[in-house]
Design an enzyme around this catalytic site. Structure first.
Site, mmCIF file in Angstrom:
data_model
loop_
_atom_site.group_PDB
_atom_site.id
_atom_site.type_symbol
_atom_site.label_atom_id
_atom_site.label_comp_id
_atom_site.label_asym_id
_atom_site.label_seq_id
_atom_site.Cartn_x
_atom_site.Cartn_y
_atom_site.Cartn_z
ATOM 1 N N SER B 60 0.870 -1.175 0.000
ATOM 2 C CA SER B 60 0.000 0.000 0.000
ATOM 3 C C SER B 60 0.897 1.212 0.000
ATOM 4 O O SER B 60 1.806 1.301 0.835
ATOM 5 C CB SER B 60 -0.852 0.056 1.282
ATOM 6 O OG SER B 60 -2.056 -0.621 1.129
ATOM 7 N N GLU B 67 -1.875 19.593 -3.337
ATOM 8 C CA GLU B 67 -3.354 19.584 -3.373
ATOM 9 C C GLU B 67 -3.949 18.273 -3.858
ATOM 10 O O GLU B 67 -5.144 18.243 -4.202
ATOM 11 C CB GLU B 67 -3.913 20.694 -4.287
ATOM 12 C CG GLU B 67 -3.522 22.079 -3.890
ATOM 13 C CD GLU B 67 -3.701 23.073 -5.026
ATOM 14 O OE1 GLU B 67 -4.739 23.025 -5.682
ATOM 15 O OE2 GLU B 67 -2.797 23.888 -5.227
ATOM 16 N N SER B 68 -3.159 17.223 -3.955
ATOM 17 C CA SER B 68 -3.685 16.001 -4.550
ATOM 18 C C SER B 68 -2.791 14.817 -4.179
ATOM 19 O O SER B 68 -1.910 14.949 -3.326
ATOM 20 C CB SER B 68 -3.827 16.170 -6.062
ATOM 21 O OG SER B 68 -2.820 17.002 -6.598
ATOM 22 N N HIS B 73 -2.667 0.190 -4.183
ATOM 23 C CA HIS B 73 -2.774 -0.989 -3.325
ATOM 24 C C HIS B 73 -2.646 -2.178 -4.269
ATOM 25 O O HIS B 73 -3.324 -2.217 -5.297
ATOM 26 C CB HIS B 73 -4.107 -0.983 -2.579
ATOM 27 C CG HIS B 73 -4.358 0.293 -1.847
ATOM 28 N ND1 HIS B 73 -3.671 0.621 -0.696
ATOM 29 C CD2 HIS B 73 -5.133 1.355 -2.135
ATOM 30 C CE1 HIS B 73 -4.059 1.827 -0.302
ATOM 31 N NE2 HIS B 73 -4.942 2.302 -1.164
ATOM 32 N N CYS B 88 -4.492 18.442 -9.317
ATOM 33 C CA CYS B 88 -5.170 19.721 -9.526
ATOM 34 C C CYS B 88 -4.226 20.661 -10.259
ATOM 35 O O CYS B 88 -3.006 20.512 -10.163
ATOM 36 C CB CYS B 88 -5.549 20.344 -8.190
ATOM 37 S SG CYS B 88 -6.779 19.389 -7.309
#
Lengths: 145, 145
Positions: B60, B67-68, B73, B88
């Site tokens: 994982s 911002e992102s 996984h 973004c």
């Protein structure tokens, strides 16, 4: 010893939460507390946490949980939060976590898509399916002083 | 000084990648290298990295970018990777990152939904829209020794 089977199927909620309280979603400590509590409410085990501020007022945060994650990016200047809650396994309840987090952000209305991930027809070719809805909250809404 | 405007609109790719190479997607260092390089290819600035193994063979990982985020996984036992790339701003190209990562995992076929997030009609009530497609890769597929 039985072989451990890890289900590929997961539930991923993609949320655009509007009308959130800027004092909450602009506060890194509060956003972190809300996401960690959301993981707890979902019944998920927290593996790691990473939170950052981004200018002018936003917060980006990710909580890694077993095989999945909770993430958020906030725009206090627009009362807007982009929230993801993705969980795998049958022992977790991500919808409770979504409702808790969105209410805790003070959202008045949320646009939500639930994606069911890791589906296959026994051929190991994986796909996802989704449903979308709007949710309005009685007690939510951007607070005015 | 002009006020900094942070666009709410973001592009979020939700990917189910099948037929991936278990030797790659089961190796935490390789998965981390692929995701960090994907962030670089997208033109995104890496803020923090968190990778964990989960039993029996999975990985994982989350890379927080401005911002992102990029998250993955993996289920090596099924050749399956659940991948998210959310960016973004106009200076990034997430689609290049998706193609790079999925090819690097050795995927033969991927089911992809692109969600455009943070849309509004000037009323600060945010929503998302999406399109879905399948992508097949000439050189992908689970390697057999």
């Amino acid at each position: 010893m039985a072989k451990e089977i890890h289900e590929t199927i997961g539930h991923h909620y993609i949320v655009e939460a509007s009308g959130c309280d800027p004092k909450i979603i602009g506060n890194i400590e509060k956003v972190q507390q809300i996401l960690v509590k959301a993981a707890d409410i979902a019944g998920a085990q927290v593996w790691s946490i990473s939170f950052n501020r981004f200018p002018p007022q936003g917060v980006s945060g990710v909580v890694v949980i077993s095989e999945s994650h909770i993430s958020t990016h906030t725009w206090p200047e627009f009362g807007y939060v982009a929230l993801d809650i993705y969980t795998c396994g049958k022992s977790v309840d991500p919808e409770k976590a979504v409702v808790f987090a969105v209410e805790a952000f003070g959202s008045s209305t949320s646009h939500i898509t639930e994606i069911t991930r890791g589906l296959d027809e026994g051929d190991m070719i994986y796909y996802h399916s989704f449903i979308t809805w709007e949710e309005r909250f009685k007690n939510g809404g951007q607070k005015k002083d």
